[in-house]
Design a protein around this motif. Sequence first.
Motif, PDB file in Angstrom:
ATOM      1  N   UNK A   1      43.835  14.803  24.632  1.00  0.00           N
ATOM      2  CA  UNK A   1      44.829  13.957  23.974  1.00  0.00           C
ATOM      3  C   UNK A   1      45.445  12.916  24.915  1.00  0.00           C
ATOM      4  N   UNK A   2      45.677  13.280  26.164  1.00  0.00           N
ATOM      5  CA  UNK A   2      46.238  12.323  27.126  1.00  0.00           C
ATOM      6  C   UNK A   2      45.244  11.205  27.422  1.00  0.00           C
ATOM      7  N   UNK A   3      43.981  11.564  27.597  1.00  0.00           N
ATOM      8  CA  UNK A   3      42.949  10.562  27.880  1.00  0.00           C
ATOM      9  C   UNK A   3      42.794   9.615  26.697  1.00  0.00           C
ATOM     10  N   UNK A   4      42.691  10.170  25.489  1.00  0.00           N
ATOM     11  CA  UNK A   4      42.477   9.331  24.316  1.00  0.00           C
ATOM     12  C   UNK A   4      43.703   8.475  23.999  1.00  0.00           C
TER      13      UNK A   4
ATOM     14  N   UNK B   1      48.895  14.411  35.179  1.00  0.00           N
ATOM     15  CA  UNK B   1      48.465  15.737  34.731  1.00  0.00           C
ATOM     16  C   UNK B   1      47.707  16.444  35.834  1.00  0.00           C
ATOM     17  N   UNK B   2      47.769  17.738  35.766  1.00  0.00           N
ATOM     18  CA  UNK B   2      46.951  18.608  36.608  1.00  0.00           C
ATOM     19  C   UNK B   2      46.327  19.623  35.660  1.00  0.00           C
TER      20      UNK B   2
ATOM     21  N   UNK C   1      42.444   8.791  34.153  1.00  0.00           N
ATOM     22  CA  UNK C   1      43.021   9.317  35.394  1.00  0.00           C
ATOM     23  C   UNK C   1      42.356   8.738  36.639  1.00  0.00           C
ATOM     24  N   UNK C   2      41.878   7.507  36.573  1.00  0.00           N
ATOM     25  CA  UNK C   2      41.220   6.868  37.707  1.00  0.00           C
ATOM     26  C   UNK C   2      39.738   7.187  37.809  1.00  0.00           C
ATOM     27  N   UNK C   3      39.243   8.083  36.965  1.00  0.00           N
ATOM     28  CA  UNK C   3      37.830   8.444  36.972  1.00  0.00           C
ATOM     29  C   UNK C   3      37.028   7.366  36.246  1.00  0.00           C
TER      30      UNK C   3
END
Length: 180
Positions: A142-145, A162-163, A48-50
């Motif tokens: 799950x979204x990150x992976x 996502x939020x 997420x840009x992090x």
Amino acid sequence: MKIYRKVRTQMKIDQFKPTLVYAIYIRSTPERVWQALTSGELSAKYFFGNSVEVDQRIGGAYIVRTPDGALHISGEVIECERPKKLTVTFNVNWPALIEKLGPTLVTYEIEPAGDAVKLTLTELHDRPLSDDILSGGRSGWPAIMSSLKSLLETGEPLAVKMAPPQRMLDALKALGIATP
């Protein structure tokens, strides 16, 4: 190969119980998956840009910065066995969160699986937490992976918008924890 583990006297990691276990298979190498988990440049593409900064030694810093460079997550390396296992404390920097919910341990285990790699992420807590509180990790990890998998396999991360889940934010608010 020697495995190093640090156990702080005020934190008994044996008390931590898994609250989330997520495994994914990635067409990659253990070294490349390790690099993606510990590199600010790569992590910014799928997280997420992090961007993740890891001092890869026991007791080293684990930091996640938001796209504007602000500190989002801070922690410490507890176990580091490159390129097989990384365990870190994972503390989101929201006021009163750690005090009320306790610390979080996140472990990444990387193992060869034929022409792929099995990446298992385990999130552990030292106390019971409600499903509403845990819904953030259960939707976010799950979204990150999956985005990490896409990045390593295709060169492009998934564009997942996502939020934090509203039920998690409501549960935190009910506990008196201010959220951004």
